[in-house]
Design an enzyme around this catalytic site. Structure first.
Site, PDB file in Angstrom:
ATOM      1  N   ARG A   1     -21.138 -20.529  10.635  1.00 13.68           N
ATOM      2  CA  ARG A   1     -20.244 -19.438  11.057  1.00 13.68           C
ATOM      3  C   ARG A   1     -21.110 -18.197  11.215  1.00 13.68           C
ATOM      4  O   ARG A   1     -21.746 -17.755  10.248  1.00 13.68           O
ATOM      5  CB  ARG A   1     -19.142 -19.198  10.022  1.00 13.68           C
ATOM      6  CG  ARG A   1     -18.437 -17.864  10.217  1.00 13.68           C
ATOM      7  CD  ARG A   1     -17.181 -17.735   9.400  1.00 13.68           C
ATOM      8  NE  ARG A   1     -16.132 -18.558   9.949  1.00 13.68           N
ATOM      9  CZ  ARG A   1     -14.832 -18.396   9.659  1.00 13.68           C
ATOM     10  NH1 ARG A   1     -14.449 -17.447   8.830  1.00 13.68           N
ATOM     11  NH2 ARG A   1     -13.927 -19.177  10.193  1.00 13.68           N
TER      12      ARG A   1
ATOM     13  N   HIS B   1     -14.010 -20.576  18.554  1.00 14.43           N
ATOM     14  CA  HIS B   1     -13.623 -21.113  17.239  1.00 14.43           C
ATOM     15  C   HIS B   1     -13.034 -22.507  17.475  1.00 14.43           C
ATOM     16  O   HIS B   1     -11.837 -22.735  17.328  1.00 14.43           O
ATOM     17  CB  HIS B   1     -12.598 -20.180  16.592  1.00 14.43           C
ATOM     18  CG  HIS B   1     -12.413 -20.382  15.116  1.00 14.43           C
ATOM     19  ND1 HIS B   1     -13.094 -21.339  14.390  1.00 14.43           N
ATOM     20  CD2 HIS B   1     -11.621 -19.738  14.214  1.00 14.43           C
ATOM     21  CE1 HIS B   1     -12.723 -21.288  13.132  1.00 14.43           C
ATOM     22  NE2 HIS B   1     -11.841 -20.329  12.992  1.00 14.43           N
TER      23      HIS B   1
ATOM     24  N   GLN C   1     -10.838 -24.483  14.783  1.00 12.48           N
ATOM     25  CA  GLN C   1      -9.486 -23.960  14.641  1.00 12.48           C
ATOM     26  C   GLN C   1      -8.595 -24.460  15.771  1.00 12.48           C
ATOM     27  O   GLN C   1      -7.439 -24.846  15.540  1.00 12.48           O
ATOM     28  CB  GLN C   1      -9.515 -22.422  14.644  1.00 12.48           C
ATOM     29  CG  GLN C   1      -8.149 -21.794  14.500  1.00 12.48           C
ATOM     30  CD  GLN C   1      -7.546 -22.038  13.129  1.00 12.48           C
ATOM     31  OE1 GLN C   1      -8.147 -21.708  12.125  1.00 12.48           O
ATOM     32  NE2 GLN C   1      -6.352 -22.621  13.081  1.00 12.48           N
TER      33      GLN C   1
ATOM     34  N   ASP D   1      -3.616 -13.536  16.945  1.00 16.95           N
ATOM     35  CA  ASP D   1      -4.734 -13.444  16.012  1.00 16.95           C
ATOM     36  C   ASP D   1      -4.911 -11.963  15.700  1.00 16.95           C
ATOM     37  O   ASP D   1      -4.323 -11.105  16.374  1.00 16.95           O
ATOM     38  CB  ASP D   1      -6.003 -14.026  16.678  1.00 16.95           C
ATOM     39  CG  ASP D   1      -7.208 -14.110  15.739  1.00 16.95           C
ATOM     40  OD1 ASP D   1      -7.025 -13.955  14.517  1.00 16.95           O
ATOM     41  OD2 ASP D   1      -8.329 -14.328  16.237  1.00 16.95           O
TER      42      ASP D   1
ATOM     43  N   CYS E   1      -4.090 -18.377  13.352  1.00 14.95           N
ATOM     44  CA  CYS E   1      -5.217 -19.047  12.688  1.00 14.95           C
ATOM     45  C   CYS E   1      -5.426 -18.549  11.266  1.00 14.95           C
ATOM     46  O   CYS E   1      -6.026 -19.248  10.452  1.00 14.95           O
ATOM     47  CB  CYS E   1      -6.487 -18.891  13.504  1.00 14.95           C
ATOM     48  SG  CYS E   1      -7.089 -17.198  13.630  1.00 14.95           S
TER      49      CYS E   1
ATOM     50  N   ARG F   1      -6.703 -27.967   9.652  1.00 13.48           N
ATOM     51  CA  ARG F   1      -8.155 -27.730   9.725  1.00 13.48           C
ATOM     52  C   ARG F   1      -8.885 -28.858   8.996  1.00 13.48           C
ATOM     53  O   ARG F   1      -9.897 -29.366   9.469  1.00 13.48           O
ATOM     54  CB  ARG F   1      -8.510 -26.386   9.054  1.00 13.48           C
ATOM     55  CG  ARG F   1      -8.022 -25.145   9.762  1.00 13.48           C
ATOM     56  CD  ARG F   1      -8.739 -24.920  11.064  1.00 13.48           C
ATOM     57  NE  ARG F   1     -10.183 -24.835  10.906  1.00 13.48           N
ATOM     58  CZ  ARG F   1     -10.849 -23.715  10.595  1.00 13.48           C
ATOM     59  NH1 ARG F   1     -10.193 -22.589  10.438  1.00 13.48           N
ATOM     60  NH2 ARG F   1     -12.169 -23.726  10.487  1.00 13.48           N
TER      61      ARG F   1
HETATM   62  N1  NVA Z   1     -10.740 -13.772  15.563  1.00 12.18           N
HETATM   63  C1  NVA Z   1     -10.892 -13.811  14.129  1.00 12.18           C
HETATM   64  C2  NVA Z   1     -10.610 -15.186  13.640  1.00 12.18           C
HETATM   65  C3  NVA Z   1     -10.725 -15.357  12.143  1.00 12.18           C
HETATM   66  C4  NVA Z   1     -10.526 -16.766  11.705  1.00 12.18           C
HETATM   67  C5  NVA Z   1     -12.300 -13.363  13.762  1.00 12.18           C
HETATM   68  O1  NVA Z   1     -13.240 -13.722  14.474  1.00 12.18           O
HETATM   69  O2  NVA Z   1     -12.441 -12.639  12.775  1.00 12.18           O
HETATM   70  N1   CP Z   2      -8.872 -19.470  10.457  1.00 13.68           N
HETATM   71  C1   CP Z   2     -10.038 -19.381   9.796  1.00 13.68           C
HETATM   72  O1   CP Z   2     -11.094 -19.737  10.305  1.00 13.68           O
HETATM   73  O2   CP Z   2      -9.930 -18.912   8.527  1.00 13.68           O
HETATM   74  P1   CP Z   2     -11.128 -18.460   7.581  1.00 13.68           P
HETATM   75  O3   CP Z   2     -11.740 -17.223   8.204  1.00 13.68           O
HETATM   76  O4   CP Z   2     -10.487 -18.200   6.268  1.00 13.68           O
HETATM   77  O5   CP Z   2     -12.149 -19.555   7.518  1.00 13.68           O
END
Ligand code: NVA
Ligand code: CP
Length: 302
Positions: free
Chosen positions: A103, A130, A133, A221, A261, A289
């Protein structure tokens, strides 16, 4: 399937359906306590340069349920955090582990990691996509709607990583997707270019009410993704009117489900009442997930 899962844009419909079918099967098996240790003795390295609840826990628990082991590696604790190049990190980890989940911010870092790793690399979220997700989202939609083909999803909010991956995933699976984003927050040009090949199935709107018409799934989101914390105030202004609330849900199909998400900011992108009214689908999505990623890991790392 390719060696790695770096983006939804790479997956064919058959590949997505294979993942979802295996995920469904694993979910059923897990519910009846049937073990499926497809990855006995294998190890997944999980590199995190951003926070996570769902991704971290579902990958770690998923590896355990598959008979393997997961290593949580905060980028700050790795030499990577002190500037060790990605290509050296990739080649080193490949000598120890059987798969790498990462990540991070720049999507190019995931592609570089995949290029230099001899083991599969899985994108656990970048600024661009992502995919894990959205596989869970598609699994959830199929559970609720009984199919993907012909289902309409409306995405309201920021044209971010989730939006890009949803465009690719929905269109590849024969769904239609309408996106409503304020000017200046459009999806990535690569996602828009991909959507050009699906005339009629993709529409981009400024008016959320237009986007949700006849929608079977309404998704949103956060307005400020990780890495955009300094823009919270300007984004709150830009996204006013892009909230999933009762008025917006009244304009969707009466049987529409809501997906998010998570994490969610109540009274920003979604009101607390709509969130709670649709908590079942939202937390099924979170649960999925685990199942979707177990399927991905089993397919890539076996
Ligand atoms: N769009 C959000 C998704 C978090 C799971 C981010 O990138 O922070
Ligand atoms: N939706 C998602 O990826 O959640 P986290 O940021 O908690 O991993």
């Amino acid at each position: 399937m390719k060696k790695d899962l770096t983006k939804m844009l790479d997956l064919t419909k058959a590949e997505i359906l294979n993942i979802l079918n295996l995920a469904d099967q694993m979910k059923k098996e897990q519910k009846i306590g049937k073990e499926h240790k497809h990855l006995a003795g294998k190890t997944l390295a999980m590199i995190f340069q951003k926070s996570s609840t769902r991704t971290r826990v579902s990958f770690e628990v998923g590896m355990y349920q598959l008979g393997g082991h997961a290593l949580y590696l905060s980028a700050n604790d790795l030499q990577m955090g002190r500037g060790e190049p990605i290509e050296d990190t990739a080649r080193t980890l490949s000598r120890y582990v059987d798969g790498i989940m990462i990540r991070t911010f720049a999507h190019s870092d995931v592609e570089d990691l995949a290029k230099w790793s001899t083991v599969p690399v899985i994108n656990g979220l970048t600024d661009f996509e992502h995919p894990c997700q959205v596989l869970a989202d598609l699994m959830t939609i199929r559970e609720y709607m009984g199919k993907l083909e012909g289902v309409k999803l409306a995405y309201i909010g920021d044209g971010n990583n989730m939006c890009n991956s949803l465009i690719a995933g929905c269109l590849t699976c024969g769904m239609s997707i309408s996106v409503a984003v304020p000017e200046g927050y459009d999806p990535h040009p690569d996602a828009l270019a991909f959507a050009k090949d699906y005339p009629g199935a993709f529409t981009l709107h400024r008016d959320p009410l237009e986007a949700v018409a006849n929608a079977n799934v309404v998704e949103t989101d956060v307005w400020a993704s990780m890495g955009h914390e300094s823009e919270v105030k300007e984004r709150q202004e830009a996204f006013t009117g892009y909230q999933i609330n009762k008025r917006l849900m009244d304009a969707a199909d009466p049987g529409a489900i809501v997906l998010h998400c998570l994490p969610a900011k109540r009274e920003q992108e979604i009101t607390a009442d709509v969130f709670e009214a649709h908590a079942n689908s939202i937390f099924d999505e979170a649960e999925n997930r685990l199942h979707a990623q177990k399927a991905v890991m089993a397919m890539l790392m076996k």
